[in-house]
Design a protein around this motif. Sequence first.
Motif, PDB file in Angstrom:
ATOM      1  N   ASP A   1       0.815  -1.199   0.000  1.00  0.00           N
ATOM      2  CA  ASP A   1       0.000   0.000   0.000  1.00  0.00           C
ATOM      3  C   ASP A   1       0.857   1.262   0.000  1.00  0.00           C
ATOM      4  O   ASP A   1       0.580   2.230  -0.710  1.00  0.00           O
ATOM      5  CB  ASP A   1      -0.913  -0.035   1.233  1.00  0.00           C
ATOM      6  N   ARG A   2       1.942   1.282   0.781  1.00  0.00           N
ATOM      7  CA  ARG A   2       2.788   2.461   0.883  1.00  0.00           C
ATOM      8  C   ARG A   2       3.474   2.774  -0.445  1.00  0.00           C
ATOM      9  O   ARG A   2       3.584   3.942  -0.855  1.00  0.00           O
ATOM     10  CB  ARG A   2       3.837   2.265   1.966  1.00  0.00           C
TER      11      ARG A   2
ATOM     12  N   ARG B   1       0.880   4.349  -2.742  1.00  0.00           N
ATOM     13  CA  ARG B   1       0.578   5.725  -2.349  1.00  0.00           C
ATOM     14  C   ARG B   1       1.734   6.666  -2.681  1.00  0.00           C
ATOM     15  O   ARG B   1       1.526   7.802  -3.113  1.00  0.00           O
ATOM     16  CB  ARG B   1       0.230   5.773  -0.860  1.00  0.00           C
ATOM     17  N   ASP B   2       2.965   6.201  -2.484  1.00  0.00           N
ATOM     18  CA  ASP B   2       4.128   7.030  -2.809  1.00  0.00           C
ATOM     19  C   ASP B   2       4.187   7.337  -4.308  1.00  0.00           C
ATOM     20  O   ASP B   2       4.488   8.472  -4.715  1.00  0.00           O
ATOM     21  CB  ASP B   2       5.416   6.328  -2.382  1.00  0.00           C
TER      22      ASP B   2
ATOM     23  N   ALA C   1       1.649   7.340  -6.413  1.00  0.00           N
ATOM     24  CA  ALA C   1       0.539   8.245  -6.734  1.00  0.00           C
ATOM     25  C   ALA C   1       0.854   9.672  -6.303  1.00  0.00           C
ATOM     26  O   ALA C   1       0.543  10.637  -7.012  1.00  0.00           O
ATOM     27  CB  ALA C   1      -0.741   7.755  -6.062  1.00  0.00           C
ATOM     28  N   GLU C   2       1.489   9.821  -5.133  1.00  0.00           N
ATOM     29  CA  GLU C   2       1.843  11.153  -4.646  1.00  0.00           C
ATOM     30  C   GLU C   2       2.886  11.806  -5.551  1.00  0.00           C
ATOM     31  O   GLU C   2       2.792  12.998  -5.866  1.00  0.00           O
ATOM     32  CB  GLU C   2       2.364  11.056  -3.220  1.00  0.00           C
TER      33      GLU C   2
ATOM     34  N   THR D   1      -4.221  14.028  -9.422  1.00  0.00           N
ATOM     35  CA  THR D   1      -4.482  13.123  -8.311  1.00  0.00           C
ATOM     36  C   THR D   1      -5.210  11.900  -8.847  1.00  0.00           C
ATOM     37  O   THR D   1      -6.177  12.024  -9.596  1.00  0.00           O
ATOM     38  CB  THR D   1      -5.346  13.818  -7.237  1.00  0.00           C
TER      39      THR D   1
ATOM     40  N   LEU E   1      -6.272   4.950  -5.711  1.00  0.00           N
ATOM     41  CA  LEU E   1      -5.260   4.044  -5.190  1.00  0.00           C
ATOM     42  C   LEU E   1      -4.884   2.959  -6.194  1.00  0.00           C
ATOM     43  O   LEU E   1      -3.705   2.605  -6.323  1.00  0.00           O
ATOM     44  CB  LEU E   1      -5.749   3.411  -3.884  1.00  0.00           C
TER      45      LEU E   1
ATOM     46  N   GLY F   1      -2.342   4.077  -8.362  1.00  0.00           N
ATOM     47  CA  GLY F   1      -1.064   4.139  -7.665  1.00  0.00           C
ATOM     48  C   GLY F   1      -0.255   2.862  -7.814  1.00  0.00           C
ATOM     49  O   GLY F   1       0.978   2.902  -7.983  1.00  0.00           O
TER      50      GLY F   1
ATOM     51  N   ILE G   1      -9.006  12.012  -2.339  1.00  0.00           N
ATOM     52  CA  ILE G   1      -8.037  11.041  -1.827  1.00  0.00           C
ATOM     53  C   ILE G   1      -6.881  11.754  -1.131  1.00  0.00           C
ATOM     54  O   ILE G   1      -6.379  12.766  -1.613  1.00  0.00           O
ATOM     55  CB  ILE G   1      -7.488  10.178  -2.972  1.00  0.00           C
ATOM     56  N   SER G   2      -6.462  11.222   0.008  1.00  0.00           N
ATOM     57  CA  SER G   2      -5.240  11.664   0.668  1.00  0.00           C
ATOM     58  C   SER G   2      -4.230  10.525   0.634  1.00  0.00           C
ATOM     59  O   SER G   2      -4.586   9.385   0.880  1.00  0.00           O
ATOM     60  CB  SER G   2      -5.532  12.051   2.122  1.00  0.00           C
ATOM     61  N   TYR G   3      -2.978  10.833   0.330  1.00  0.00           N
ATOM     62  CA  TYR G   3      -1.947   9.802   0.255  1.00  0.00           C
ATOM     63  C   TYR G   3      -1.177   9.654   1.575  1.00  0.00           C
ATOM     64  O   TYR G   3      -0.206   8.937   1.649  1.00  0.00           O
ATOM     65  CB  TYR G   3      -0.979  10.106  -0.879  1.00  0.00           C
TER      66      TYR G   3
END
Length: 389
Positions: free
Chosen positions: A334-335, A338-339, A341-342, A351, A354, A357, A386-388
């Motif tokens: 998951d991390r 998210r990284d 995608a960010e 944006t 997930l 991502g 969405i928040s990463y």
Amino acid sequence: MTAELINLSAYCPGTVLDPVTRSPISAERLRDALPPSLAALELSSRPSVPIPGHLLDLFTGYRPTPLFEAEEFARALGTGCRIFVKDEGATPSSNHKANSAFWVAYHCAADGVAEITTETTGNWGIALAKAAAAFGIEVSCFIDQASVRARPDRVRLMTEAGARVEVVGPDEEGAGFDPLVLSANRAVSYTRRRPGARYIFGSVYNYFILPQTIVGIEAKQQLGRIRPDVVVGSCGGGANLLGIAAAFLVDKIEHGAPVDVVCAESELCPIVSKGRLGAYSIDDQDFYPRLRTYGLDRLLGDDVYIGGLGSTIVAAPVARFHADGLITTETFGDREARDAAELFATTQGRTVALETGYQLAAVAAEARRRSSGNILVNISSTGRGISYA
């Protein structure tokens, strides 16, 4: 715009099975579960399927979706590769599910279906509700609690699009914590009590995969003389991966085209790399047809949101092509998703959800191991809200 879609089921016949006998299903038996038009598509052996005229008009309203080069993202990765992005966030539902939603709604309307029921983690329900409204069909969506907690706007957006929405708790159907099975079981039980209603699973089956192949067909046309060395898609059920890759997979199968097709998956649902070949269905009531494909017993995490990648079965062509060495896998946490995608949001100003991502994490891995080449990926959905972190 193309007037025909690629039928990947022509490359893996005999994979749709009777839910009880687990032998290849008859057309008559399949019509017990699916509307006649979708049943016929499920068993079609034609290599291509025409898009009906009215659907072609609907698709023309928002297709072709844009394709752009993510130069800043590539620069941030420190790669000499060129990264091309097909933007399926530019559909009426802001995700690639719109293609299948219009396709399903059109064929259900042609068969006189009054109500469509389905399971969803959110995006499919929004897309189907919007498409079905264009044909005067009611929609009832069943969504799991983990998805609602992760994206609370999904219920509101489905309701605003005209759907009836029911949230399914983790222990209500006795199916452990596989959220899609929980939601599918509830949808099937509801459907059986509703004359005129038909349950449509929002992934995996050929009727859903077919309209997604327009994504890769368009991308190939938009790229012109540029040929991708790598095509990346994410894999829950396989629609995203097969949609962007179908045209290139056919070139590889029929003409030996030198392209690598990479499936990005979650370490909590490694459906392609660790799935076992068997006869699987999304519900456990012997209602929907089974597929001869890869499956997992369960997600490798309890009540965890991993975007649209939580399917414990995958489309039959994915299993077949992976077994034949035509598709490889990359698995991420998951991390990492998210990284990636960010980084994409920071460099490209976009944006993404997930599941995209995970695709971008695979793109980053491919770009870092290659000194040059062309990589093609698609944004399967936007990440509004969405928040990463």
